[in-house]
Enzyme design. Structure first.
Site, mmCIF file in Angstrom:
data_model
loop_
_atom_site.group_PDB
_atom_site.id
_atom_site.type_symbol
_atom_site.label_atom_id
_atom_site.label_comp_id
_atom_site.label_asym_id
_atom_site.label_seq_id
_atom_site.Cartn_x
_atom_site.Cartn_y
_atom_site.Cartn_z
ATOM 1 N N TYR A 82 -2.304 -0.236 10.072
ATOM 2 C CA TYR A 82 -2.482 -0.891 8.771
ATOM 3 C C TYR A 82 -1.193 -0.797 7.951
ATOM 4 O O TYR A 82 -0.699 -1.792 7.410
ATOM 5 C CB TYR A 82 -3.649 -0.226 8.027
ATOM 6 C CG TYR A 82 -3.725 -0.555 6.553
ATOM 7 C CD1 TYR A 82 -4.093 -1.833 6.128
ATOM 8 C CD2 TYR A 82 -3.434 0.406 5.585
ATOM 9 C CE1 TYR A 82 -4.165 -2.132 4.774
ATOM 10 C CE2 TYR A 82 -3.506 0.114 4.238
ATOM 11 C CZ TYR A 82 -3.877 -1.164 3.831
ATOM 12 O OH TYR A 82 -3.932 -1.463 2.493
ATOM 13 N N SER A 105 0.826 -1.211 0.000
ATOM 14 C CA SER A 105 0.000 0.000 0.000
ATOM 15 C C SER A 105 0.857 1.258 0.000
ATOM 16 O O SER A 105 1.951 1.282 0.577
ATOM 17 C CB SER A 105 -0.871 -0.027 1.259
ATOM 18 O OG SER A 105 -1.370 1.247 1.544
HETATM 19 N N1 LIG Z 1 -8.463 -0.511 -2.366
HETATM 20 C C1 LIG Z 1 -7.405 0.262 -2.167
HETATM 21 O O1 LIG Z 1 -7.454 1.481 -2.383
HETATM 22 C C2 LIG Z 1 -6.118 -0.327 -1.695
HETATM 23 C C3 LIG Z 1 -5.006 0.526 -1.546
HETATM 24 C C4 LIG Z 1 -3.806 -0.015 -1.100
HETATM 25 C C5 LIG Z 1 -3.696 -1.367 -0.839
HETATM 26 N N2 LIG Z 1 -4.795 -2.167 -0.980
HETATM 27 C C6 LIG Z 1 -4.651 -3.581 -0.676
HETATM 28 O O2 LIG Z 1 -5.158 -4.354 -1.764
HETATM 29 C C7 LIG Z 1 -5.742 -5.555 -1.292
HETATM 30 C C8 LIG Z 1 -7.171 -5.680 -1.803
HETATM 31 O O3 LIG Z 1 -7.896 -4.551 -1.341
HETATM 32 P P1 LIG Z 1 -9.451 -4.367 -1.629
HETATM 33 O O4 LIG Z 1 -9.708 -2.908 -1.633
HETATM 34 O O5 LIG Z 1 -9.856 -5.212 -2.785
HETATM 35 O O6 LIG Z 1 -10.025 -4.948 -0.265
HETATM 36 P P2 LIG Z 1 -11.277 -5.921 0.024
HETATM 37 O O7 LIG Z 1 -11.527 -5.815 1.476
HETATM 38 O O8 LIG Z 1 -12.379 -5.650 -0.908
HETATM 39 O O9 LIG Z 1 -10.678 -7.362 -0.305
HETATM 40 C C9 LIG Z 1 -9.890 -8.077 0.632
HETATM 41 C C10 LIG Z 1 -10.485 -9.473 0.755
HETATM 42 O O10 LIG Z 1 -9.683 -10.202 1.710
HETATM 43 C C11 LIG Z 1 -10.547 -11.036 2.445
HETATM 44 N N3 LIG Z 1 -9.943 -11.366 3.735
HETATM 45 C C12 LIG Z 1 -9.738 -10.530 4.781
HETATM 46 N N4 LIG Z 1 -9.207 -11.203 5.818
HETATM 47 C C13 LIG Z 1 -9.044 -12.492 5.419
HETATM 48 C C14 LIG Z 1 -8.569 -13.664 6.052
HETATM 49 N N5 LIG Z 1 -8.138 -13.644 7.328
HETATM 50 N N6 LIG Z 1 -8.547 -14.831 5.360
HETATM 51 C C15 LIG Z 1 -8.999 -14.867 4.079
HETATM 52 N N7 LIG Z 1 -9.483 -13.779 3.427
HETATM 53 C C16 LIG Z 1 -9.513 -12.605 4.092
HETATM 54 C C17 LIG Z 1 -11.825 -10.213 2.620
HETATM 55 O O11 LIG Z 1 -12.957 -11.009 2.908
HETATM 56 C C18 LIG Z 1 -11.919 -9.483 1.286
HETATM 57 O O12 LIG Z 1 -12.769 -10.144 0.365
HETATM 58 C C19 LIG Z 1 -5.626 -5.508 0.237
HETATM 59 O O13 LIG Z 1 -4.467 -6.208 0.609
HETATM 60 C C20 LIG Z 1 -5.464 -4.036 0.530
HETATM 61 O O14 LIG Z 1 -4.778 -3.816 1.746
HETATM 62 C C21 LIG Z 1 -5.996 -1.676 -1.400
#
Ligand SMILES: NC(=O)c1ccc[n+]([C@@H]2O[C@H](COP(=O)([O-])OP(=O)(O)OC[C@H]3O[C@@H](n4cnc5c(N)ncnc54)[C@H](O)[C@@H]3O)[C@@H](O)[C@H]2O)c1
Length: 342
Positions: free
Chosen positions: A170, A145
């Site tokens: 985070y 991130s």
């Molecule tokens: N969306 C953004 O702007 C953004 C920015 C920087 C980094 N990220 C990173 O990208 C990745 C995806 O983000 P997103 O926005 O699609 O988030 P999201 O929450 O929509 O997707 C994450 C998924 O991980 C699953 N999950 C959480 N804990 C879990 C566990 N213990 N075991 C199995 N599954 C689990 C959740 O159910 C969810 O479906 C994440 O790692 C997030 O930190 C996202």
């Protein structure tokens, strides 16, 4: 300079964690369309509604090359046993690549539940790296991130900056994930590609993220919370660029450890974002001014020279286009949910 070739990778078997989420479900759409076999690990973490994630993946469930393992990354024994179950015949039991997107996401919530974030984002990542090493799965792509940059004053942020000091739980778990990845590349022979996503938006965006949250409140006629004086800025990135960057990283073989920014290299202020939302939603925002929140970043801004050079990464969708697509998608989602926005 020769242009890096876009990743044209022979379809294999991808293990995608978090494949029911916002970014993961888009990635899986593309992988299935391109003939990949896909195993998704997702525990439908209650951070936001399971029903939302079920809608994200509805189109995957009846596809022959897709399986969903509803298992928790924190439980190493259950995770490893589930992943060891063969799928798709003897030739498809091994995973070609792991794309690790599952996490507890969201800065503000991590201040309330720092231990929960450690357990999923650090222990969970460790459990998956252990599996990759034991099963000799070479390629590991990790969702990091922009938040790892903390208050880094050298803008736009570059992967060359190594003295990073995260300012919320985070972010510290994401930096820990990158460091674990380094250990596994340096000492255990994995190839680890860490991708620092910069505020991702568009269709299926997480409901806690500002664009989505504000839109629902605005459409419901409610006030939107704005922290501080509204001068914060974000380098918003449309999901399709992120998925392209992930796909290129799945095929990347240039080194055994690399970190890339996946951003837009252009920042937009919060008040400008709200004005643009008013235009696409055709509704006036009411603002509820609140105190600045600890742990929040004032500005994010990506230098994207490195992914452009090494991954062939390109920004194709401008903010206004992405926002219009998001607004159209939200209208459709609200219809499926029965029309209630806020
Ligand atoms: N969306 C953004 O702007 C953004 C920015 C920087 C980094 N990220 C990173 O990208 C990745 C995806 O983000 P997103 O926005 O699609 O988030 P999201 O929450 O929509 O997707 C994450 C998924 O991980 C699953 N999950 C959480 N804990 C879990 C566990 N213990 N075991 C199995 N599954 C689990 C959740 O159910 C969810 O479906 C994440 O790692 C997030 O930190 C996202």
């Amino acid at each position: 300079m020769t242009e890096p070739k876009a990743a044209a990778q022979t379809p294999g078997h991808a293990l995608v964690t978090g494949g029911a989420g916002f970014i993961g479900s888009h990635l899986v759409d593309g992988l299935l369309a391109d003939g990949w076999t896909v195993t998704v690990v997702d525990n439908f973490d209650p951070y936001y509604a399971e029903s939302t994630k079920r809608l994200n993946i509805a189109q995957h469930l009846d596809q022959r090359n897709y399986r969903l393992l509803q298992v928790d990354l924190r439980d190493a024994a259950a995770l490893h046993a589930a992943l060891d179950q063969p799928f798709g015949g003897a030739d498809k039991t091994g995973y070609t690549v792991i794309v690790h997107l599952a996490a507890k996401a969201g800065v503000r919530n991590s201040l309330l539940d720092p231990l929960g974030y450690q357990m999923t984002n650090v222990i969970g990542t460790q459990n998956l790296l252990t599996y990759a090493y034991q099963r000799k799965i070479k390629q590991f792509v990790f969702a990091s991130s922009s938040s790892v940059y903390g208050d880094c004053p050298r803008l736009p942020w570059s992967e060359n900056d190594l003295d990073l000091l995260p300012i919320n739980p985070y972010a510290s778990t994401k930096l820990a994930g990158e460091h674990l990845g380094y250990v596994y590349s340096r000492t255990f022979g994995l190839r680890f590609v860490g991708l620092r996503f910069f505020t991702v938006f568009g269709e299926r965006q997480r409901p806690d993220l500002a664009i989505h949250k504000f839109s629902r409140l605005m459409l419901a006629g409610k006030a939107i919370p704005v922290y501080g004086d509204g001068s914060s800025e974000r380098d918003f990135t449309y999901w399709d660029e992120i998925v392209s960057g992930v796909r290129a990283s799945m095929a990347y073989t240039g080194s055994d450890y690399e970190i890339f920014n996946l951003g837009n290299n252009r920042t937009i202020g919060l008040l400008d974002t709200i004005r643009k939302l008013e235009d696409v939603l055709n509704v006036k925002a009411k603002i509820d001014w609140q105190d600045w929140q600890p742990g929040e970043m004032r500005r994010t801004w990506a230098n994207i020279e490195k992914p452009q050079r090494l991954l062939g990464y390109r920004v194709k969708t401008d903010f206004d286009t992405g926002l219009r697509r998001f607004a159209a998608w939200l209208q459709e989602r609200l219809r499926l949910e029965g029309g209630k926005a806020g």
